[in-house]
Scaffold this active site. Structure first.
Site, PDB file in Angstrom:
ATOM      1  N   GLN A  18       0.828  -1.200   0.000  1.00 21.82           N
ATOM      2  CA  GLN A  18       0.000   0.000   0.000  1.00 21.82           C
ATOM      3  C   GLN A  18       0.867   1.256   0.000  1.00 21.82           C
ATOM      4  OE1 GLN A  18      -3.277   0.217  -0.311  1.00 21.82           O
ATOM      5  NE2 GLN A  18      -3.657  -1.993  -0.288  1.00 21.82           N
TER       6      GLN A  18
ATOM      7  N   TYR B  13      -6.698 -12.284  -4.196  1.00 19.78           N
ATOM      8  CA  TYR B  13      -5.786 -11.195  -4.582  1.00 19.78           C
ATOM      9  C   TYR B  13      -4.963 -10.823  -3.346  1.00 19.78           C
ATOM     10  CZ  TYR B  13      -9.635 -10.811  -7.989  1.00 19.78           C
ATOM     11  OH  TYR B  13     -10.640 -11.079  -8.911  1.00 19.78           O
TER      12      TYR B  13
ATOM     13  N   ASP C 190      -9.436  -8.326  -2.412  1.00 17.17           N
ATOM     14  CA  ASP C 190      -8.871  -6.994  -2.639  1.00 17.17           C
ATOM     15  C   ASP C 190      -8.426  -6.927  -4.094  1.00 17.17           C
ATOM     16  OD1 ASP C 190      -7.678  -4.529  -2.496  1.00 17.17           O
ATOM     17  OD2 ASP C 190      -6.039  -5.142  -1.182  1.00 17.17           O
TER      18      ASP C 190
ATOM     19  N   CYS D  39     -10.535  -0.085  -4.463  1.00 23.96           N
ATOM     20  CA  CYS D  39      -9.855   1.190  -4.686  1.00 23.96           C
ATOM     21  C   CYS D  39     -10.501   1.975  -5.819  1.00 23.96           C
ATOM     22  CB  CYS D  39      -8.371   0.980  -4.955  1.00 23.96           C
ATOM     23  SG  CYS D  39      -8.021  -0.084  -6.364  1.00 23.96           S
TER      24      CYS D  39
ATOM     25  N   GLU E  25      -2.974 -15.549  -4.934  1.00 23.13           N
ATOM     26  CA  GLU E  25      -2.344 -14.403  -5.605  1.00 23.13           C
ATOM     27  C   GLU E  25      -1.683 -14.910  -6.881  1.00 23.13           C
ATOM     28  OE1 GLU E  25      -0.659 -11.291  -7.082  1.00 23.13           O
ATOM     29  OE2 GLU E  25      -1.874 -10.990  -5.277  1.00 23.13           O
TER      30      GLU E  25
END
Length: 438
Positions: A260, A292, A369, A396, A316
């Protein structure tokens, strides 16, 4: 609630203009993507570097769409009360549009009103795409201990990752807004101060393609120079380990790997995920999923909340991130990390899970995510087919979130809780964490 729809006005506009023409426009509302809405002779015009309530002179940059045009502000004729001097002079409206640095498109707007505009975009997307009337607010995020007291007041000093591009003459800098033109700058106000001090802004890099700066929460700032390959593209930077600290837990990852950007984002999302999960519904023995999953941040948040016996699989697509996730999650006996695309992993579960595993999946909590584009219909359909008890969606992009919430709602998953966080001050971006349940 502001209307941020991109739909054309009716009747169809008939006015004509060409790129480069300048118009005086009244700005009415905000649109998704850090741009603002005006109307001229019935046509929608999306305008940058302004805000609602202003009258501006704007230069057309696109004038060939039937439903809308685009323009850049060249002068503010009547300023809104929420306008402030831009936090980054390199991006100020006083510069010619082609010379404005990109990456701080809300920097001319008072910080509290930035959050209100982000709230409007998120609420409008949910209303238009999912039929949900939301009273969500965009919450401010604390600054890190490394930041100065003023950073929280003006939304600066938070970036721990910065990418700078290299011009043909070796000059480095950000791209101009909405272009690939490198803009030389002498400061990086959104960056953490240590990172800004280390940025080699006055150095020429003739054989480089990109300069990345990384300020981990533990250790020194890293300056990563990507050389050009035969096609002029950035070569992979040699591996190097960094460590990030979240809630007294240490995460290991590659220095060029994803983490992040905001110095307090990982901590904020770690606790937000913990707090939004319904503990009455959570089953540590279920086949819980972290999709993810990156290097395991949110899987660790779930494990820390519900104990070392928690069973959770982190998925992932980046094999290197998965290797780090396996290390970062090693203290949970039931935690595993798998390298696969999320859609392929879910398809395999649907194809191969026996009755007992299906029951554990139906009792599961799923954390996802996804990238900015969202999960999308295929992944939503696969998750619904697995029928987990609750889904925690970290987003996001407000439009992608609203689209996916609508897809889940059509198949019986209701939005129960929604929180939004200002993890990207002075930009249009906003992060949200949603809980969906059957």
């Amino acid at each position: 609630m502001s209307n941020t729809s991109h739909q054309p006005a009716t009747p169809a506009p008939t006015s004509s203009a060409t790129v480069g023409d300048e118009l005086e426009l009244d700005i009415t509302n905000v649109a998704h993507g850090g741009i603002f809405v005006a109307r001229h002779e019935g046509r929608v015009i999306f305008v940058s570097d302004t805000l609602p309530g202003e009258r501006v002179r704007a230069r057309l940059t696109e004038a060939n769409h039937k439903s809308f045009w685009r323009a850049e502000t060249v002068a503010v004729l009547d300023a809104a009360t929420e306008r402030q001097p831009h936090i980054w002079s390199a991006a100020s409206v006083e510069r010619a549009p082609e010379d404005r640095a990109g990456g701080a498109e809300f920097g001319h707007i008072e910080l509290g009103f930035q959050r209100e505009l982000k709230r409007q975009v998120l609420a409008d997307a949910l209303a238009r795409m999912a039929g949900i009337d939301s009273d969500v607010v965009v919450e401010p995020v604390a600054v890190s201990a490394k930041a100065s007291p003023g950073d929280a007041m003006d939304g600066t000093g938070w970036r721990t990752r910065v990418s700078l591009h290299v011009a043909a003459d070796g000059t480095i800098g950000p791209y101009a807004a909405r272009s690939h033109r490198v803009i030389p700058v002498d400061d990086l106000p959104l960056a953490e101060h240590e990172l800004e001090l280390r940025a080699p802004l006055d150095t020429l890099f003739h054989n480089a393609a990109k300069i990345d700066l990384v300020a981990p929460s533990k250790g020194d700032v890293q300056v990563l120079v990507s050389a050009k390959d035969a096609n002029g593209k950035p070569k992979r930077v040699p591996h190097g380990l960094i460590h990030e600290i979240v809630a007294d837990r240490e995460f290991e990852l590659d220095r060029s790997g994803f983490w992040q950007v905001h110095s307090m984002a990982a901590d904020t999302l770690y606790h937000a995920v913990q707090n939004i999960i319904d503990p009455a519904t959570f089953d540590p023995r279920a086949s819980n999923l972290d999709l993810y999953g990156g290097v395991g941040l949110l899987a660790a948040a779930v494990g820390d909340k519900f104990g070392q016996s928690t069973r959770i699989t982190s998925v992932e697509s980046d094999p290197e991130a998965v290797a780090f996730a396996a290390r970062n999650l090693k203290e949970w006996a039931g935690a595993t990390a798998e390298a696969d695309r999320v859609d392929r992993f879910l398809q395999r579960l649907l194809r191969e899970a026996d009755a007992a595993e299906r029951a554990r999946l139906a009792a599961a909590t799923v954390v996802l995510d996804p990238p900015r584009s969202g999960a999308g219909k295929a992944v939503v359909d696969q998750l619904v087919a697995l029928a987990p008890k609750q889904i925690v969606y970290v987003a996001c992009d407000p439009v992608a979130l609203a689209r996916d919430v609508a897809l889940f709602a059509k198949q019986g998953y209701e939005l129960k809780t929604l929180r939004a966080f200002d993890l990207f001050p002075n930009t249009h971006h906003v992060e949200a964490v949603a809980l969906l349940c059957k």
